[in-house]
Scaffold this motif. Structure first.
Motif, mmCIF file in Angstrom:
data_model
loop_
_atom_site.group_PDB
_atom_site.id
_atom_site.type_symbol
_atom_site.label_atom_id
_atom_site.label_comp_id
_atom_site.label_asym_id
_atom_site.label_seq_id
_atom_site.Cartn_x
_atom_site.Cartn_y
_atom_site.Cartn_z
ATOM 1 N N LEU A 71 -64.211 20.131 -3.970
ATOM 2 C CA LEU A 71 -62.863 19.871 -4.470
ATOM 3 C C LEU A 71 -62.905 19.467 -5.731
ATOM 4 C CD1 LEU A 71 -59.731 19.269 -4.093
ATOM 5 C CD2 LEU A 71 -60.462 16.935 -3.085
ATOM 6 N N ASN A 72 -62.391 19.943 -6.922
ATOM 7 C CA ASN A 72 -62.535 19.440 -8.396
ATOM 8 C C ASN A 72 -61.200 19.378 -8.704
ATOM 9 O OD1 ASN A 72 -65.325 19.941 -8.208
ATOM 10 N ND2 ASN A 72 -65.326 21.239 -9.853
ATOM 11 N N THR A 73 -60.678 18.017 -8.910
ATOM 12 C CA THR A 73 -59.287 17.577 -9.036
ATOM 13 C C THR A 73 -59.257 16.461 -9.821
ATOM 14 O OG1 THR A 73 -57.437 17.255 -7.973
ATOM 15 C CG2 THR A 73 -59.297 16.564 -6.926
ATOM 16 N N ASP A 79 -53.411 20.613 -3.788
ATOM 17 C CA ASP A 79 -53.108 21.663 -2.931
ATOM 18 C C ASP A 79 -54.639 22.632 -2.839
ATOM 19 O OD1 ASP A 79 -53.427 23.203 -5.159
ATOM 20 O OD2 ASP A 79 -50.874 23.445 -5.338
ATOM 21 N N LYS A 80 -54.471 23.906 -2.102
ATOM 22 C CA LYS A 80 -55.477 24.678 -2.175
ATOM 23 C C LYS A 80 -56.092 25.006 -3.437
ATOM 24 C CE LYS A 80 -52.956 28.960 -1.323
ATOM 25 N NZ LYS A 80 -52.552 29.874 -0.403
ATOM 26 N N SER A 81 -55.426 25.040 -4.458
ATOM 27 C CA SER A 81 -55.915 25.842 -5.636
ATOM 28 C C SER A 81 -56.967 24.795 -6.274
ATOM 29 C CB SER A 81 -55.009 25.975 -6.561
ATOM 30 O OG SER A 81 -54.224 24.774 -6.895
ATOM 31 N N GLY A 109 -67.150 29.897 -7.187
ATOM 32 C CA GLY A 109 -65.491 30.733 -7.621
ATOM 33 C C GLY A 109 -65.062 29.530 -8.620
ATOM 34 N N GLU A 110 -65.227 29.524 -9.899
ATOM 35 C CA GLU A 110 -64.629 28.321 -10.923
ATOM 36 C C GLU A 110 -63.231 29.046 -10.966
ATOM 37 O OE1 GLU A 110 -66.057 26.013 -12.103
ATOM 38 O OE2 GLU A 110 -68.188 26.217 -11.582
ATOM 39 N N LEU A 111 -62.357 27.972 -11.669
ATOM 40 C CA LEU A 111 -61.083 28.063 -11.922
ATOM 41 C C LEU A 111 -61.028 29.302 -12.935
ATOM 42 C CD1 LEU A 111 -59.964 24.601 -11.622
ATOM 43 C CD2 LEU A 111 -59.439 26.487 -9.904
ATOM 44 N N PHE A 112 -61.898 29.516 -14.004
ATOM 45 C CA PHE A 112 -61.747 30.487 -14.714
ATOM 46 C C PHE A 112 -62.320 31.755 -14.507
ATOM 47 C CE2 PHE A 112 -65.472 27.896 -15.513
ATOM 48 C CZ PHE A 112 -66.374 28.967 -15.317
ATOM 49 N N GLY A 113 -62.840 32.020 -13.004
ATOM 50 C CA GLY A 113 -63.302 33.046 -12.612
ATOM 51 C C GLY A 113 -64.829 32.976 -11.935
ATOM 52 N N PHE A 170 -43.970 19.685 -13.864
ATOM 53 C CA PHE A 170 -43.276 21.012 -13.655
ATOM 54 C C PHE A 170 -44.227 22.032 -13.218
ATOM 55 C CE2 PHE A 170 -40.810 18.459 -16.723
ATOM 56 C CZ PHE A 170 -39.654 18.105 -15.780
ATOM 57 N N SER A 171 -45.619 22.082 -13.562
ATOM 58 C CA SER A 171 -46.507 22.972 -13.541
ATOM 59 C C SER A 171 -47.628 22.589 -13.119
ATOM 60 C CB SER A 171 -46.680 23.959 -14.598
ATOM 61 O OG SER A 171 -47.626 24.666 -14.577
ATOM 62 N N ASN A 172 -48.361 23.439 -12.203
ATOM 63 C CA ASN A 172 -49.790 22.947 -11.592
ATOM 64 C C ASN A 172 -50.719 24.092 -11.819
ATOM 65 O OD1 ASN A 172 -51.522 21.442 -10.035
ATOM 66 N ND2 ASN A 172 -51.429 22.685 -8.262
ATOM 67 N N ASP A 173 -50.444 24.701 -13.218
ATOM 68 C CA ASP A 173 -51.121 25.722 -13.464
ATOM 69 C C ASP A 173 -52.031 25.417 -14.561
ATOM 70 O OD1 ASP A 173 -52.269 28.351 -13.316
ATOM 71 O OD2 ASP A 173 -50.499 29.065 -15.030
#
Length: 200
Positions: A71-73, A79-81, A109-113, A170-173
């Motif tokens: 879990l990197n946060t 959330d699951k992302s 499975g990094e967030l950049f790919g 407003f965004s979790n991206d």
């Protein structure tokens, strides 16, 4: 940055060891606000579980297979992302009593790919007190151990990771990519069987 790491090896039989590990890493970086020029600190963390099996093929060779969920946060609106799944296959072959070859493959499975990292290195006992070991491109360590309970040395660590962060309500991206190349001086004390205290 600070790190806490614990591992529990469980011997199943003469050829197999189950490994259960848990690591916590906490980081703080300073960011600049767009358009305002002000600076603020941003904290983010990593909680990593390590579930592995080390199998000894023969007297000279063994292999470690490990699943590495993490879990990197920044712990805001998790959330699951924010979860990642990785794995490791890592082998050791002894050339002599004083020299081992190391080789393997790391995936996460990094967030950049997807990230695949081939690994190669060695563990060389130069003499009774000096040891040089490396796994390219991750680490390099030169250590001096004058007694059974004391060890000191220099270590290089190259770390790459991605963390889910929330910069906007407003965004979790958003995610942050962290790449570190650090050189440490360390001192390690053996406090008992399988218990080590390392100071960086």
């Amino acid at each position: 940055m600070y790190v806490a790491d614990a591992k529990l090896p469980i011997v199943l039989n003469d050829n197999n060891v189950f490994i259960l590990g848990l690591e916590y890493q906490h980081n703080t970086i300073t960011l600049q606000e767009d358009g305002f020029g002000g600076f603020f600190d941003r904290e983010f963390s990593s909680i990593t579980m390590q579930l592995g099996l080390e199998h000894k093929w023969n007297k000279r060779s063994k292999m470690l297979f490990m699943a590495i969920p993490r879990l990197n946060t920044d712990f805001e609106f998790v959330d699951k992302s924010h979860f990642q799944l990785g794995g490791l296959a890592f082998g050791t072959t002894s050339r002599s009593e004083n020299f081992d070859w190391k080789y393997g493959l790391y995936y996460n499975g990094e967030l950049f790919g997807p990230m695949f990292v081939p690994l190669f290195g060695f563990n060389w006992k130069i003499n009774d007190k000096w040891r040089l070991k490396t796994v390219i491109p991750i680490n390099l360590e030169l250590s001096y151990q004058p007694t059974d309970w004391f060890r000191t040395g220099l270590r290089f660590d190259g770390v790459n990771g991605s963390y889910k962060i929330n910069l906007s309500p407003f965004s979790n991206d958003y995610h942050l990519d962290k790449a570190d190349n650090n050189v440490w001086a360390f001192t390690e004390f053996n406090l008992g069987k399988n218990i080590l205290n390392r100071l960086l």
